[in-house]
Design an enzyme around this catalytic site. Sequence first.
Site, short mmCIF file in Angstrom:
data_model
loop_
_atom_site.label_atom_id
_atom_site.label_comp_id
_atom_site.label_asym_id
_atom_site.label_seq_id
_atom_site.Cartn_x
_atom_site.Cartn_y
_atom_site.Cartn_z
N ARG A 244 37.43 -60.96 91.63
CA ARG A 244 38.46 -61.98 91.44
C ARG A 244 38.13 -63.18 92.33
O ARG A 244 37.33 -63.09 93.27
CB ARG A 244 39.83 -61.44 91.83
CG ARG A 244 40.29 -60.20 91.08
CD ARG A 244 41.60 -59.71 91.65
NE ARG A 244 42.17 -58.58 90.93
CZ ARG A 244 41.96 -57.32 91.24
NH1 ARG A 244 41.17 -57.00 92.28
NH2 ARG A 244 42.52 -56.34 90.54
N LYS A 270 42.66 -56.86 95.67
CA LYS A 270 44.04 -57.28 95.51
C LYS A 270 44.96 -56.18 96.01
O LYS A 270 44.71 -54.99 95.80
CB LYS A 270 44.31 -57.57 94.03
CG LYS A 270 45.70 -58.06 93.70
CD LYS A 270 45.79 -58.32 92.20
CE LYS A 270 47.17 -58.79 91.79
NZ LYS A 270 47.25 -59.01 90.33
N HIS A 324 38.70 -66.37 85.93
CA HIS A 324 39.06 -64.99 85.65
C HIS A 324 38.40 -64.48 84.38
O HIS A 324 38.20 -63.27 84.21
CB HIS A 324 40.58 -64.87 85.53
CG HIS A 324 41.09 -63.49 85.83
ND1 HIS A 324 41.03 -62.93 87.09
CD2 HIS A 324 41.66 -62.55 85.03
CE1 HIS A 324 41.56 -61.71 87.07
NE2 HIS A 324 41.94 -61.47 85.83
N ARG A 327 35.45 -62.34 84.99
CA ARG A 327 35.78 -60.94 85.26
C ARG A 327 35.93 -60.17 83.96
O ARG A 327 35.53 -59.01 83.85
CB ARG A 327 37.06 -60.89 86.10
CG ARG A 327 37.48 -59.53 86.60
CD ARG A 327 38.54 -59.74 87.69
NE ARG A 327 39.45 -58.62 87.84
CZ ARG A 327 39.22 -57.56 88.60
NH1 ARG A 327 38.08 -57.47 89.27
NH2 ARG A 327 40.11 -56.60 88.71
N HIS A 350 41.13 -51.55 89.49
CA HIS A 350 42.42 -51.44 88.81
C HIS A 350 43.10 -50.12 89.16
O HIS A 350 42.43 -49.10 89.38
CB HIS A 350 42.23 -51.50 87.29
CG HIS A 350 41.96 -52.88 86.79
ND1 HIS A 350 41.28 -53.13 85.61
CD2 HIS A 350 42.26 -54.09 87.30
CE1 HIS A 350 41.19 -54.43 85.42
NE2 HIS A 350 41.79 -55.03 86.42
N TYR A 359 40.94 -55.89 79.68
CA TYR A 359 39.84 -56.75 80.08
C TYR A 359 38.62 -56.61 79.16
O TYR A 359 37.70 -57.41 79.22
CB TYR A 359 39.39 -56.40 81.50
CG TYR A 359 40.23 -57.01 82.59
CD1 TYR A 359 39.70 -57.95 83.47
CD2 TYR A 359 41.56 -56.64 82.76
CE1 TYR A 359 40.48 -58.51 84.47
CE2 TYR A 359 42.34 -57.19 83.75
CZ TYR A 359 41.80 -58.12 84.60
OH TYR A 359 42.57 -58.67 85.59
#
Length: 376
Positions: A244, A270, A324, A327, A350, A359
């Site tokens: 990210r 994250k 993004h 990604r 994730h 994704y």
Amino acid sequence: MQSAYTNESRWAEAIVQFEAAALAAKYSPATVDQRVKHMRRFAAFVEEGPWDVESESIMVWLRTLPQGHTANAHRVSVRGFYRWAAAAGRVFEDPSLPQTFVTRRKPVPSSWQATLDEFRTYLRSIGRNETTVRTRLSQLSRFARDHSAVGPWDITFDDIVQWLGAKRWAPEMRRAHRGVLRVFYGWAHESGRTTHNPAAKLPVVKRGIHFARPVIDHDYQLALVKADDREHLALRLAAELGLRAGECALVHSRDIIVRDGQPSLLVHGKGDKPRVVPLTDSMHGALRARPEGYLFPGQVNGHISPNYMSKLISRILPPGVTMHALRHRFATRAYAVDRDVFAVQQLLGHASPQTTQQYVQVADLELRRLVNAVGA
């Protein structure tokens, strides 16, 4: 569970929808192109998603523009965007209405301020990074301003439900605010600040349905050609390792490690969730070639901010394509190797394979092959 959508992704989708609506309304192509260009500039400026912008953000942005015709033209564009958004039910209140330009964001009520300061300290004490802390406090401040007539311990379950239900937010935004209210009131209840937890039984917010939008190879290769050394490395980290923007900004030379005898990168993920991603020889060499310290030095504790990193890369990609999307490219290509969604999930950091699936873009040729095989 982590969201597959960033504010950049929301803006890109919103602007595409706005463009389609404007063309359908018979605006001239030149007018539509100008308004789309203006809204992309606005999207690159603000930190909020398209449906969370407040009038103050619009005012600040307009003040950065040359006054006169330029500012007026941009004002017309943002007004047109939010007039469409309001008519389509995407925003509950139009932040671009002329009368709102003279208003200012209300301060956090005094009855809430001390508690929010204590909650900030709590978040820091459990190791939340400053980006997370700022985001959570911003979300709680919005709730506090909308409940200025009562203190935090007078809030009821129904107050929260009605507040969440009145907002015309994307599902991810609603989920985020529900989540922070649960954490806030859970902390308050456990610490004895209140005898009841009005957020404990909040209903689950259903996730939105989104589709992968990976950068196409031509656009990625063109961006590599246009990029300077710093941008080139950031592009590769996102497209080849799936990082990210915020994770790229935090890469430090000490994060280049050896795992099982092979070069790897410790990624500061994250939600303060670290993960280790293997490095190719080429990527390992590129990282080692950078000076000691943060690979992207800046003014935020020694590194550049996630927002600036995102803007830096998005501006060398085609209009409407964000960092993004790199990604998404990584996820799509990694999944295509052997269809192992759990391995891709681990590489992306994730919490759930359901997020990872959003994704991954399965090629039309592959879908056609499967249908033909079944029908044969």
